[in-house]
Design a protein around this motif. Structure first.
Motif: not given
Length: 232
Positions: A3-4, A27-28, A70-74, A116-117
């Motif tokens: 999750s980048p 972080h990616t 799979d997702g996105l951190r920010a 989750e966040k």
């Protein structure tokens, strides 16, 4: 989870330094900018060339993110243009400062919600809360970007935190003369050129804090308190 962090406008100046700092922290990073930067060569940085004023480029970016991760951190909306007043420039800045973040926030909400966040950070400007007589269109579009923080914070709570950073001058214009430097730095209580570090620190705080959403972090060296200095 793969999750980048998506950072727009990260090919130069403060955006580039932010991308490198977060990449070095592990972080990616997906860096979405109009041009590919040779200075962004880091194993954790993926460069995606896109003109975010164009809907088709934004759609290609959205497809890339949803298909490969799979997702996105920010999302960090850093892309910005500081143009003179005029109707054409107003439209240009509106597309970049308002339309693009609006589109990406809506389209990538599900990717963010997989964690989750996760966070959305709007890089606004200290003029977005006080105006600017010499850059009315710029301040107005940045104010709209700041206002969207409130709406998206409410829409996406509690999992996705949405906040703004309002920087003042961080890095002086390239090739600026000594008189410009002196006059510009005197507009703040802290009369020095801080570089990208205050923004990096503010982003780090927002990525790590558990109890902030719909808020604005001001990093302007006390410019709003300086008396007897001509405002821009």
């Amino acid at each position: 989870m793969n999750s980048p962090i998506l950072i727009t406008g990260a090919s130069r100046r403060v955006g580039l330094e932010l991308a490198i700092s977060l990449a070095q922290a592990g972080h990616t990073i997906v860096s979405a900018s109009r041009s590919i930067s040779p200075h962004s060569a880091h194993p954790n940085i993926v460069q995606f060339q896109a003109d975010l004023q164009q809907e088709e480029d934004r759609l290609a970016l959205i497809e890339h993110l949803t298909s490969n991760y799979d997702g996105l951190r920010a999302i960090i909306h850093n892309a910005s243009l500081w143009l003179d007043d005029g109707l054409e420039n107003l439209n240009t800045m509106f597309k970049l400062h308002v339309e693009a973040p609006y589109h990406l926030n809506l389209a990538l909400g599900e990717q963010l919600a997989k964690l989750e966040k996760s966070d959305i950070i709007h890089i606004c400007d200290e003029t977005s809360s006080r105006g600017s007589k010499s850059h009315i269109a710029y301040a107005a579009t940045k104010a709209a970007l700041q206002n969207m923080v409130l709406s998206f914070a409410e829409k996406y709570a509690p999992a996705i935190r949405v906040n703004a950073i309002l920087p003042g001058l961080l890095i002086l214009k390239e090739n600026s003369d000594e008189e410009y430097r002196r006059r510009t730095l005197k507009k703040a209580l802290l009369e020095f050129e801080p570089g990208a570090q205050p923004l990096i620190e503010a982003v780090s705080y927002l990525l790590n804090t558990q109890y902030s959403t719909g808020s604005s972090v001001v990093i302007n060296g006390g410019r709003h308190l300086k008396k007897g200095v001509t405002r821009d």
